[in-house]
Design a protein around this motif. Sequence first.
Motif, PDB file in Angstrom:
ATOM      1  N   TYR A  44       0.847  -1.187   0.000  1.00  0.00           N
ATOM      2  CA  TYR A  44       0.000   0.000   0.000  1.00  0.00           C
ATOM      3  C   TYR A  44       0.884   1.239   0.000  1.00  0.00           C
ATOM      4  O   TYR A  44       1.551   1.550   0.982  1.00  0.00           O
ATOM      5  CB  TYR A  44      -0.911  -0.003   1.227  1.00  0.00           C
ATOM      6  N   GLY A  46      -0.186   4.310  -0.343  1.00  0.00           N
ATOM      7  CA  GLY A  46      -0.929   5.488   0.076  1.00  0.00           C
ATOM      8  C   GLY A  46      -0.414   6.104   1.364  1.00  0.00           C
ATOM      9  O   GLY A  46      -0.758   7.226   1.706  1.00  0.00           O
ATOM     10  N   MET A  47       0.384   5.361   2.101  1.00  0.00           N
ATOM     11  CA  MET A  47       0.947   5.865   3.354  1.00  0.00           C
ATOM     12  C   MET A  47       2.370   5.337   3.475  1.00  0.00           C
ATOM     13  O   MET A  47       2.616   4.159   3.269  1.00  0.00           O
ATOM     14  CB  MET A  47       0.110   5.379   4.539  1.00  0.00           C
ATOM     15  N   GLU A  95      -6.601   7.437   7.493  1.00  0.00           N
ATOM     16  CA  GLU A  95      -5.775   6.545   6.676  1.00  0.00           C
ATOM     17  C   GLU A  95      -6.454   5.201   6.451  1.00  0.00           C
ATOM     18  O   GLU A  95      -6.404   4.656   5.356  1.00  0.00           O
ATOM     19  CB  GLU A  95      -4.402   6.333   7.321  1.00  0.00           C
ATOM     20  N   ARG A  98      -9.089   5.510   3.777  1.00  0.00           N
ATOM     21  CA  ARG A  98      -8.489   5.515   2.430  1.00  0.00           C
ATOM     22  C   ARG A  98      -7.997   4.123   2.052  1.00  0.00           C
ATOM     23  O   ARG A  98      -8.095   3.714   0.900  1.00  0.00           O
ATOM     24  CB  ARG A  98      -7.362   6.544   2.364  1.00  0.00           C
ATOM     25  N   TYR A  99      -7.493   3.389   3.026  1.00  0.00           N
ATOM     26  CA  TYR A  99      -7.024   2.030   2.763  1.00  0.00           C
ATOM     27  C   TYR A  99      -8.180   1.114   2.359  1.00  0.00           C
ATOM     28  O   TYR A  99      -8.058   0.332   1.409  1.00  0.00           O
ATOM     29  CB  TYR A  99      -6.319   1.468   4.004  1.00  0.00           C
ATOM     30  N   GLU A 101     -10.978   2.020   0.927  1.00  0.00           N
ATOM     31  CA  GLU A 101     -11.343   2.406  -0.436  1.00  0.00           C
ATOM     32  C   GLU A 101     -10.355   1.813  -1.442  1.00  0.00           C
ATOM     33  O   GLU A 101     -10.750   1.326  -2.505  1.00  0.00           O
ATOM     34  CB  GLU A 101     -11.394   3.934  -0.575  1.00  0.00           C
ATOM     35  N   TRP A 102      -9.076   1.845  -1.127  1.00  0.00           N
ATOM     36  CA  TRP A 102      -8.040   1.266  -1.995  1.00  0.00           C
ATOM     37  C   TRP A 102      -8.264  -0.237  -2.146  1.00  0.00           C
ATOM     38  O   TRP A 102      -8.175  -0.768  -3.258  1.00  0.00           O
ATOM     39  CB  TRP A 102      -6.657   1.553  -1.403  1.00  0.00           C
TER      40      TRP A 102
END
Length: 114
Positions: A44, A46-47, A95, A98-99, A101-102
């Motif tokens: 991931y 995104g972070m 976070e 968003r995870y 959703e990912w």
Amino acid sequence: MAKASRAAAAWKTYREVSKPGTPGLMTRVRAIPRLIGGVMRGEYAGMGKGKLAMMALGLVYIVSPVDIVPDFLVLIGVADDFGVFLWLMASMLGESGRYVEWERKRLIGRVEQP
């Protein structure tokens, strides 16, 4: 962090978690271990690991008996821990949302492939 900005951060987090169509609170909470694992494995993007490390330091600060402002200074000592707690909760819930959703987009991508 001033009292008003902490309240604003808490309100913003509540609005984000309760917005229709977004992952709910318990979905976000259950996703936190998967989020941590995804970041650590590099799955991931995104972070970053740096932000994850900052969150871990925030958790250590909250549970540690050593504080920048000692807790025996009741109002001030507890306020700094509470400020870190609010930041940590807002960050983790944001976070993890968003995870989730990912994950959903990734799952949809797998299903659509022949």
